[in-house]
Design a protein around this motif. Structure first.
Motif, mmCIF file in Angstrom:
data_model
loop_
_atom_site.group_PDB
_atom_site.id
_atom_site.type_symbol
_atom_site.label_atom_id
_atom_site.label_comp_id
_atom_site.label_asym_id
_atom_site.label_seq_id
_atom_site.Cartn_x
_atom_site.Cartn_y
_atom_site.Cartn_z
ATOM 1 N N TYR A 20 0.837 -1.199 0.000
ATOM 2 C CA TYR A 20 0.000 0.000 0.000
ATOM 3 C C TYR A 20 0.877 1.255 0.000
ATOM 4 N N ARG A 21 1.909 1.260 0.866
ATOM 5 C CA ARG A 21 2.805 2.428 0.943
ATOM 6 C C ARG A 21 3.559 2.620 -0.370
ATOM 7 N N ILE A 22 4.019 1.505 -0.933
ATOM 8 C CA ILE A 22 4.747 1.562 -2.208
ATOM 9 C C ILE A 22 3.830 2.101 -3.316
ATOM 10 N N SER A 23 2.575 1.624 -3.322
ATOM 11 C CA SER A 23 1.596 2.070 -4.319
ATOM 12 C C SER A 23 1.398 3.581 -4.242
ATOM 13 N N ALA A 24 1.296 4.109 -3.019
ATOM 14 C CA ALA A 24 1.098 5.550 -2.819
ATOM 15 C C ALA A 24 2.274 6.340 -3.378
ATOM 16 N N HIS A 128 14.212 -12.903 -12.768
ATOM 17 C CA HIS A 128 13.853 -12.097 -13.942
ATOM 18 C C HIS A 128 12.341 -11.875 -13.938
ATOM 19 N N ILE A 129 11.949 -10.596 -13.884
ATOM 20 C CA ILE A 129 10.524 -10.236 -13.734
ATOM 21 C C ILE A 129 10.072 -9.430 -14.960
ATOM 22 N N PRO A 130 9.059 -9.887 -15.690
ATOM 23 C CA PRO A 130 8.575 -9.126 -16.848
ATOM 24 C C PRO A 130 7.770 -7.894 -16.424
ATOM 25 N N ILE A 131 7.881 -6.804 -17.204
ATOM 26 C CA ILE A 131 7.074 -5.606 -16.968
ATOM 27 C C ILE A 131 6.056 -5.512 -18.101
ATOM 28 N N ALA A 132 4.781 -5.597 -17.744
ATOM 29 C CA ALA A 132 3.699 -5.569 -18.747
ATOM 30 C C ALA A 132 3.102 -4.172 -18.809
ATOM 31 N N PHE A 133 3.161 -3.545 -20.019
ATOM 32 C CA PHE A 133 2.589 -2.216 -20.222
ATOM 33 C C PHE A 133 1.218 -2.329 -20.878
ATOM 34 N N GLY A 140 -7.621 -3.709 -20.994
ATOM 35 C CA GLY A 140 -7.434 -4.999 -20.349
ATOM 36 C C GLY A 140 -6.329 -5.843 -20.969
ATOM 37 N N LYS A 141 -5.747 -5.386 -22.077
ATOM 38 C CA LYS A 141 -4.662 -6.116 -22.732
ATOM 39 C C LYS A 141 -3.329 -5.450 -22.407
ATOM 40 N N SER A 142 -2.246 -6.259 -22.408
ATOM 41 C CA SER A 142 -0.924 -5.701 -22.113
ATOM 42 C C SER A 142 0.145 -6.414 -22.934
ATOM 43 N N ASP A 143 1.276 -5.739 -23.073
ATOM 44 C CA ASP A 143 2.429 -6.307 -23.784
ATOM 45 C C ASP A 143 3.646 -6.274 -22.874
ATOM 46 N N ILE A 144 4.462 -7.331 -22.943
ATOM 47 C CA ILE A 144 5.703 -7.377 -22.165
ATOM 48 C C ILE A 144 6.764 -6.594 -22.926
ATOM 49 N N LYS A 145 7.130 -5.429 -22.372
ATOM 50 C CA LYS A 145 8.089 -4.577 -23.081
ATOM 51 C C LYS A 145 9.306 -4.231 -22.229
ATOM 52 N N ILE A 171 3.785 -5.239 -7.092
ATOM 53 C CA ILE A 171 4.614 -4.024 -7.117
ATOM 54 C C ILE A 171 5.047 -3.698 -8.551
ATOM 55 N N THR A 172 5.427 -4.738 -9.284
ATOM 56 C CA THR A 172 5.862 -4.530 -10.684
ATOM 57 C C THR A 172 4.724 -3.973 -11.532
ATOM 58 N N ASN A 173 3.521 -4.494 -11.354
ATOM 59 C CA ASN A 173 2.372 -4.015 -12.125
ATOM 60 C C ASN A 173 2.031 -2.559 -11.777
ATOM 61 N N LEU A 174 2.137 -2.232 -10.471
ATOM 62 C CA LEU A 174 1.908 -0.842 -10.065
ATOM 63 C C LEU A 174 2.947 0.088 -10.685
#
Length: 539
Positions: A20-24, A128-133, A140-145, A171-174
């Motif tokens: 929650y704190r990280i999201s803020a 290794h963590i993917p970041i989806a934009f 509702g759709k995303s791409d790993i970039k 956290i990565t999605n936020l």
């Protein structure tokens, strides 16, 4: 494996509070460096790893920007550009679209290229963590970039729990949303800066007006054009810009129609602007912008046409002087020819009579041309005064048809008029006759033999529409665009046969406009032409 070397898994409530704190923090910033710093610190703190490598795509050239953070420093200590050919170790993450965990203790399960990387930097564990934009046009759709690589050096680590895995993804999605917001903000800023550069640097004067008809902004060119300071222009009623009140009434109606209508028109007209010391002729184009917040704007673009008007005025003066000077000798010549025609100087033989007839016809054509030029010149200078009164449009059309009847019969052209009871129009009767005569005579000239001309009437609100449709040669797009210009004629066999000087429709349009009416043509090559004239009812 010792307890001190293992990753400590936070309790569920503590984990939620941390996220929650990280999201803020992530959602409160549009600074990319700060977003990446919060992301790296959060992940390093959550996992106990030493190094956080964040790979983000560069939209300009397809390369990757690498940002490296260390757990023992407050800020990242490296930032470099990585070429696509050097990002093969990211492909597996992009393809799998899930977190990949590698442990150096299980070297037999690690691919050679990663094993080389582990040995070089003394890495025992790597995640290794993917970041989806989010996709721009697909909700509702995303791409790993992008990708995050967390590395742990020297000491060993334990396997992740499901809860930790879930928190990392959260956290990565936020962070992906925060980065995407930053990219959108940057794109908006760049677009705004480009628009502002165009707005300020264009040579045309531009004024932005709101739906209350107040000036919101004006560029440098417009301020220079009318000699205004910025503070004098902003908030001013747009009507104060124009010299002629009647002219502004038309523009006001155009603006109101544009703001209220669902279909936003683009309007172009000539206007006279007020300046501090004088007036300035300008070409005005109005276009409309509808924002998503339903807060519309009108863009008024002014082009200074004072030089063109001066040249046109000089040309009109020259044509007028020459026409007047020529009219006198032509009148005298025609007078002497009339004496010969009446045989005042004796009888003429057949050959002389033939030549005399041809000479008289030629003199009449020159006299007609000069009269047409003078008429067009008077119209362009606004020197023709109209006597406006209630006029029966149907009766005028009937009179013109009767006067042209013999010419229609020569080509066996049938005129079909759908007579209808319509209100009287506000017009100068003599000029209205001239308008209809020219339109019907043109329809006759450009109609094939044994064809038909259709005439119709319609009531359109407080206006009356007259339509004249022939089934002749028609016009191309370019011919149609230029048809109301002076000395313009269509190029075809019938036009050569019809003769004329290309002044008729110019005079017609000028007279219609002087009646505050509207005229336009619809035409298709080899299929015919329809002329539409819209006139005001008499009130």
């Amino acid at each position: 494996m010792s307890k001190t070397d293992s990753i400590q898994i936070p309790k569920s409530s503590e984990s939620i509070e941390k996220v929650y704190r990280i999201s803020a923090k992530l959602s409160s910033s549009l600074d990319l460096d700060k977003i990446l710093q919060v992301l790296s610190e959060s992940l390093l703190d959550l996992t106990g790893f030493d190094i956080c490598n964040i790979f983000l795509p560069d939209p300009d050239n397809g390369e990757y920007l690498l940002n490296v953070f260390a757990s023992d420093k407050e800020q990242y200590f490296a930032k470099e550009r990585v070429f696509l050919k050097n990002t093969n170790h990211l492909k597996e993450v992009f393809e799998s679209k899930k977190i990949m965990f590698y442990c150096g203790l299980e070297r037999n399960k690690i691919k050679p290229r990663l094993l080389k990387y582990f040995r070089k930097y003394d890495i025992t564990c790597s995640v290794h963590i993917p970041i989806a934009f989010p996709r721009k046009k697909q909700l509702g759709k995303s791409d790993i970039k992008g990708c995050i690589i967390l590395d742990k050096r020297k000491s060993a680590c334990n396997i992740y729990s499901k809860e930790l895995n879930k928190n990392i993804l959260m956290i990565t999605n936020l962070a992906a949303i925060a980065i995407n917001n930053f990219l959108l903000h940057e794109a908006f800023k760049n677009q705004r800066n480009r628009w502002y550069a165009i707005f300020e640097d264009t040579t045309d004067g531009i004024v932005i007006v709101d739906n209350e008809l107040k000036i919101n902004n004006a560029n440098r060119a417009f301020k220079k054009m009318v000699d205004l300071e910025a503070k004098e222009a902003i908030g001013k009623d747009v009507g104060k810009l124009f010299e002629n009140d009647n002219q502004y009434d038309v523009i006001l109606k155009n603006l109101k129609d544009g703001f209220e209508g669902e279909t936003i028109p683009s309007i172009k007209r000539e206007v006279i602007l007020k300046t501090k010391l004088d007036t300035l002729p300008a070409s005005l184009r109005i276009s409309f912008i509808k924002s998503t917040e339903n807060y519309p704007r009108a863009i008024l673009s002014f082009e200074d046409i004072s030089k063109e008007k001066e040249l046109e005025h000089n040309k009109d003066d020259f044509v007028s002087i020459v026409s007047h000077e020529l009219r006198t000798p032509i009148t005298v010549t025609r007078g002497y020819l009339s004496l010969l025609e009446r045989k005042e100087f004796g009888e003429l033989n057949d050959k002389q009579a033939r030549f005399l007839t041809k000479t008289i016809n030629s003199a009449d054509k020159v006299a007609s041309l000069l009269e047409g030029i003078l008429e067009a010149n008077r119209l362009s200078l606004g020197k023709i005064k109209l006597k406006l009164e209630p006029v029966n449009l149907v009766n005028i059309v009937k009179t013109v048809i009767l006067d042209l009847n013999s010419l229609f019969k020569e080509r066996n052209i049938k005129v079909d008029m759908k007579e209808k009871k319509i209100p009287k129009v506000c017009a100068d009767e003599i000029r209205l006759y001239q308008i209809i005569y020219n339109i019907l005579d043109n329809a006759r000239k450009y109609s094939s033999k044994n064809s038909r001309i259709n005439i119709g009437f319609q009531v359109k609100g407080n206006r009356v529409l007259l339509t004249v449709e022939d089934h002749g040669v028609g016009m191309s797009f370019l011919e149609k665009r230029n048809i109301f210009r002076r000395f313009t004629r269509t190029e075809n066999a019938l036009s050569n046969e019809a003769g004329g000087f290309g002044l008729g429709l110019y005079i017609v349009k000028s007279l219609v406009v002087s009646h505050k009416g509207k005229i336009w043509v619809e035409s298709e090559k080899d299929k015919g032409t329809k002329v539409n004239v819209l006139l005001n009812q008499y009130e």
